[in-house]
Design a protein around this motif. Structure first.
Motif, PDB file in Angstrom:
ATOM      1  N   ILE A   2      11.158  -9.415   5.861  1.00  0.00           N
ATOM      2  CA  ILE A   2      11.419  -8.429   4.818  1.00  0.00           C
ATOM      3  C   ILE A   2      10.884  -8.925   3.472  1.00  0.00           C
ATOM      4  CG2 ILE A   2      13.223  -7.267   3.496  1.00  0.00           C
ATOM      5  CD1 ILE A   2      12.924  -6.066   6.224  1.00  0.00           C
ATOM      6  N   LEU A   3      11.161 -10.180   3.141  1.00  0.00           N
ATOM      7  CA  LEU A   3      10.666 -10.725   1.878  1.00  0.00           C
ATOM      8  C   LEU A   3       9.139 -10.734   1.830  1.00  0.00           C
ATOM      9  CD1 LEU A   3      12.947 -13.759   0.933  1.00  0.00           C
ATOM     10  CD2 LEU A   3      12.718 -11.568  -0.258  1.00  0.00           C
ATOM     11  N   ALA A   4       8.517 -11.094   2.943  1.00  0.00           N
ATOM     12  CA  ALA A   4       7.056 -11.093   3.000  1.00  0.00           C
ATOM     13  C   ALA A   4       6.510  -9.687   2.760  1.00  0.00           C
ATOM     14  CB  ALA A   4       6.581 -11.630   4.345  1.00  0.00           C
ATOM     15  N   LEU A   5       7.170  -8.688   3.318  1.00  0.00           N
ATOM     16  CA  LEU A   5       6.747  -7.301   3.108  1.00  0.00           C
ATOM     17  C   LEU A   5       6.914  -6.884   1.649  1.00  0.00           C
ATOM     18  CD1 LEU A   5       8.157  -5.513   6.284  1.00  0.00           C
ATOM     19  CD2 LEU A   5       5.775  -5.479   5.514  1.00  0.00           C
ATOM     20  N   LEU A   6       8.027  -7.279   1.041  1.00  0.00           N
ATOM     21  CA  LEU A   6       8.251  -6.932  -0.360  1.00  0.00           C
ATOM     22  C   LEU A   6       7.146  -7.503  -1.249  1.00  0.00           C
ATOM     23  CD1 LEU A   6      12.130  -7.425  -0.707  1.00  0.00           C
ATOM     24  CD2 LEU A   6      10.868  -5.271  -0.584  1.00  0.00           C
ATOM     25  N   LEU A   7       6.838  -8.787  -1.042  1.00  0.00           N
ATOM     26  CA  LEU A   7       5.799  -9.418  -1.853  1.00  0.00           C
ATOM     27  C   LEU A   7       4.415  -8.852  -1.543  1.00  0.00           C
ATOM     28  CD1 LEU A   7       6.831 -13.181  -1.946  1.00  0.00           C
ATOM     29  CD2 LEU A   7       6.610 -11.641  -3.896  1.00  0.00           C
ATOM     30  N   GLY A   8       4.130  -8.710  -0.250  1.00  0.00           N
ATOM     31  CA  GLY A   8       2.809  -8.221   0.131  1.00  0.00           C
ATOM     32  C   GLY A   8       2.534  -6.828  -0.394  1.00  0.00           C
ATOM     33  N   THR A   9       3.512  -5.928  -0.276  1.00  0.00           N
ATOM     34  CA  THR A   9       3.301  -4.563  -0.765  1.00  0.00           C
ATOM     35  C   THR A   9       3.285  -4.517  -2.289  1.00  0.00           C
ATOM     36  OG1 THR A   9       5.688  -4.125  -0.575  1.00  0.00           O
ATOM     37  CG2 THR A   9       4.285  -3.480   1.288  1.00  0.00           C
ATOM     38  N   HIS A  10       4.008  -5.415  -2.934  1.00  0.00           N
ATOM     39  CA  HIS A  10       4.001  -5.446  -4.401  1.00  0.00           C
ATOM     40  C   HIS A  10       2.604  -5.763  -4.918  1.00  0.00           C
ATOM     41  CE1 HIS A  10       5.209  -6.195  -8.523  1.00  0.00           C
ATOM     42  NE2 HIS A  10       4.773  -7.445  -8.451  1.00  0.00           N
ATOM     43  N   PHE A  11       1.916  -6.679  -4.271  1.00  0.00           N
ATOM     44  CA  PHE A  11       0.596  -7.084  -4.740  1.00  0.00           C
ATOM     45  C   PHE A  11      -0.542  -6.222  -4.184  1.00  0.00           C
ATOM     46  CE2 PHE A  11       2.802 -11.241  -5.355  1.00  0.00           C
ATOM     47  CZ  PHE A  11       2.569 -11.356  -6.723  1.00  0.00           C
ATOM     48  N   PHE A  12      -0.391  -5.723  -2.959  1.00  0.00           N
ATOM     49  CA  PHE A  12      -1.543  -5.140  -2.287  1.00  0.00           C
ATOM     50  C   PHE A  12      -1.380  -3.674  -1.875  1.00  0.00           C
ATOM     51  CE2 PHE A  12      -1.541  -9.744  -1.133  1.00  0.00           C
ATOM     52  CZ  PHE A  12      -2.643 -10.110  -1.897  1.00  0.00           C
ATOM     53  N   TYR A  13      -0.152  -3.105  -1.975  1.00  0.00           N
ATOM     54  CA  TYR A  13      -0.006  -1.717  -1.510  1.00  0.00           C
ATOM     55  C   TYR A  13      -0.720  -0.785  -2.483  1.00  0.00           C
ATOM     56  CZ  TYR A  13       2.097   2.132   1.036  1.00  0.00           C
ATOM     57  OH  TYR A  13       2.301   3.245   1.816  1.00  0.00           O
ATOM     58  N   PRO A  14      -1.608   0.062  -1.986  1.00  0.00           N
ATOM     59  CA  PRO A  14      -2.402   0.912  -2.893  1.00  0.00           C
ATOM     60  C   PRO A  14      -1.536   1.981  -3.564  1.00  0.00           C
ATOM     61  CG  PRO A  14      -2.851   1.456  -0.598  1.00  0.00           C
ATOM     62  CD  PRO A  14      -2.007   0.224  -0.577  1.00  0.00           C
ATOM     63  N   ALA A  15      -1.711   2.142  -4.857  1.00  0.00           N
ATOM     64  CA  ALA A  15      -0.941   3.137  -5.604  1.00  0.00           C
ATOM     65  C   ALA A  15      -1.277   4.558  -5.161  1.00  0.00           C
ATOM     66  CB  ALA A  15      -1.223   2.973  -7.101  1.00  0.00           C
ATOM     67  N   SER A  16      -2.475   4.744  -4.606  1.00  0.00           N
ATOM     68  CA  SER A  16      -2.901   6.082  -4.184  1.00  0.00           C
ATOM     69  C   SER A  16      -2.543   6.401  -2.739  1.00  0.00           C
ATOM     70  CB  SER A  16      -4.412   6.209  -4.369  1.00  0.00           C
ATOM     71  OG  SER A  16      -5.090   5.219  -3.591  1.00  0.00           O
ATOM     72  N   ALA A  17      -1.819   5.515  -2.079  1.00  0.00           N
ATOM     73  CA  ALA A  17      -1.474   5.740  -0.673  1.00  0.00           C
ATOM     74  C   ALA A  17      -0.634   7.014  -0.527  1.00  0.00           C
ATOM     75  CB  ALA A  17      -0.696   4.541  -0.134  1.00  0.00           C
ATOM     76  N   PRO A  18      -0.861   7.798   0.533  1.00  0.00           N
ATOM     77  CA  PRO A  18      -0.095   9.045   0.716  1.00  0.00           C
ATOM     78  C   PRO A  18       1.380   8.801   1.015  1.00  0.00           C
ATOM     79  CG  PRO A  18      -1.471   8.591   2.639  1.00  0.00           C
ATOM     80  CD  PRO A  18      -1.872   7.609   1.591  1.00  0.00           C
ATOM     81  N   LEU A  19       1.710   7.580   1.451  1.00  0.00           N
ATOM     82  CA  LEU A  19       3.097   7.233   1.758  1.00  0.00           C
ATOM     83  C   LEU A  19       3.632   6.329   0.664  1.00  0.00           C
ATOM     84  CD1 LEU A  19       5.333   7.411   4.012  1.00  0.00           C
ATOM     85  CD2 LEU A  19       4.409   5.269   4.913  1.00  0.00           C
ATOM     86  N   HIS A  20       4.775   6.707   0.110  1.00  0.00           N
ATOM     87  CA  HIS A  20       5.378   5.869  -0.928  1.00  0.00           C
ATOM     88  C   HIS A  20       5.641   4.456  -0.396  1.00  0.00           C
ATOM     89  CE1 HIS A  20       5.885   9.141  -3.706  1.00  0.00           C
ATOM     90  NE2 HIS A  20       6.642   9.825  -2.869  1.00  0.00           N
ATOM     91  N   ARG A  21       5.520   3.486  -1.285  1.00  0.00           N
ATOM     92  CA  ARG A  21       5.741   2.093  -0.886  1.00  0.00           C
ATOM     93  C   ARG A  21       7.135   1.898  -0.305  1.00  0.00           C
ATOM     94  NH1 ARG A  21       7.697  -2.401  -4.690  1.00  0.00           N
ATOM     95  NH2 ARG A  21       7.537  -4.286  -3.436  1.00  0.00           N
ATOM     96  N   TYR A  22       8.160   2.468  -0.930  1.00  0.00           N
ATOM     97  CA  TYR A  22       9.528   2.310  -0.430  1.00  0.00           C
ATOM     98  C   TYR A  22       9.659   2.894   0.972  1.00  0.00           C
ATOM     99  CZ  TYR A  22      11.545   0.822  -4.935  1.00  0.00           C
ATOM    100  OH  TYR A  22      11.885   0.127  -6.069  1.00  0.00           O
ATOM    101  N   ASP A  23       8.997   4.024   1.224  1.00  0.00           N
ATOM    102  CA  ASP A  23       9.059   4.628   2.552  1.00  0.00           C
ATOM    103  C   ASP A  23       8.334   3.761   3.575  1.00  0.00           C
ATOM    104  OD1 ASP A  23      10.466   6.799   1.507  1.00  0.00           O
ATOM    105  OD2 ASP A  23       8.629   7.921   1.092  1.00  0.00           O
TER     106      ASP A  23
END
Length: 292
Positions: free
Chosen positions: A51-72
């Motif tokens: 879970i922590l790895a996902l939080l950090l990874g998405t914080h740095f690399f999840y695209p802001a334009s992705a059709p799916l919200h980061r939290y989802d």
């Protein structure tokens, strides 16, 4: 197709092979035992670590334009991890049931605390209840998963454990106070006093290698709360949620939050005790007073 071996069986094979490793007398024995302790702790932290790895990874690399919200996305990933833990028999169904209860307990508290302004989730989501994204419940589940797995992996035993009904009453009082202190006097100090009264003599016995060693249970709880606080700092840095003083930028979570995590972790411990045995230490260990 043959069913996959249980986590207990698969891990027991690895542990048995390591425990049977011939070690020459001297400094190598304590070092190997310390490494085994770290190996088991890491294995017990699997859910929370992912879970922590996902939080950090998405914080740095999840695209802001992705059709799916980061939290989802985090919610779906956390659900996939939980399904994987069950599918690969890393958790028993009884443990999953208790972890699920803690998930619900945590989500209810999240709904109340966000409404009260204690903290907030700054990003948008579709998968949420009120102001609480559903992935938040999995963070509580990670704490329950760790306690359930470390209990089994280290073969926990307890000496001077109080009557179990007293621990249930204490856990209920702690949970109620998380809500009631918004209107009534905060009895947190009283709860710490009762905890010390009930568990002050209790020792937790754990086996990293060949023999059980022990420490005061209150100290063990403090160490777990400390590491949860470290994880909370990582999570808030990753913008998983914000406290009011972090609204204008990240800053370290107050060390005072460790007190809340200490009490909340006791609730998780008591819930896991519903499906994990409260056993006495082996006579040989108790007699020779092995300690950390």
């Amino acid at each position: 197709m043959k069913p996959a071996p249980s986590d207990q069986t698969r891990f027991a094979r690895i542990r048995l092979a390591l425990e049977q490793t011939a070690i020459a007398p001297g400094w190598r024995g304590p070092v190997f035992e310390f490494l085994m302790f770290g190996f088991k702790q890491g294995w017990a932290c699997l859910f929370g670590g992912l879970i922590l790895a996902l939080l950090l990874g998405t914080h740095f690399f999840y695209p802001a334009s992705a059709p799916l919200h980061r939290y989802d996305f985090l919610t779906l990933c956390a659900l996939a991890i939980q399904i994987g833990m069950i599918a690969f028999r890393l958790e028993t169904w009884r443990e999953v049931a208790v972890i699920g209860i803690f998930h619900i307990v945590g989500t209810v508290m999240e709904l109340f605390k966000t409404a009260a302004g204690s903290w907030a989730y700054p990003e948008a989501s579709l998968l949420h209840i009120g102001a609480v994204p559903l992935f938040s419940g999995f963070m509580y589940a990670a704490v329950g998963s760790y306690i359930a797995r470390v209990w089994r992996i280290f073969d926990f035993r307890f000496s001077a454990y109080p009557p179990r009904w007293t621990s249930f009453v204490l856990a209920a009082a702690i949970y109620i106070n998380f809500f009631a202190h918004h209107w009534l006097p905060d009895i947190r100090l009283l709860l710490f006093g009762v905890t010390a009264l009930l568990f002050g003599r209790c020792r937790i016995w754990f086996r990293a290698l060949h023999h059980h060693r022990s420490m005061p249970l209150l100290l063990g709880w403090f160490l777990v709360a400390l590491f949860i606080w470290f994880a909370e700092n990582i999570a808030t840095f990753a913008n998983a949620w914000n406290y009011p003083d972090q609204a204008d930028g990240w800053r370290m979570v107050s060390p005072m939050k460790m007190a809340a995590w200490y009490l909340l972790m006791i609730i998780s411990f008591v819930l896991v005790s519903l499906v994990s045995p409260i056993r006495r230490p082996p006579a040989a260990s108790a007699n020779n007073g092995a300690m950390t």
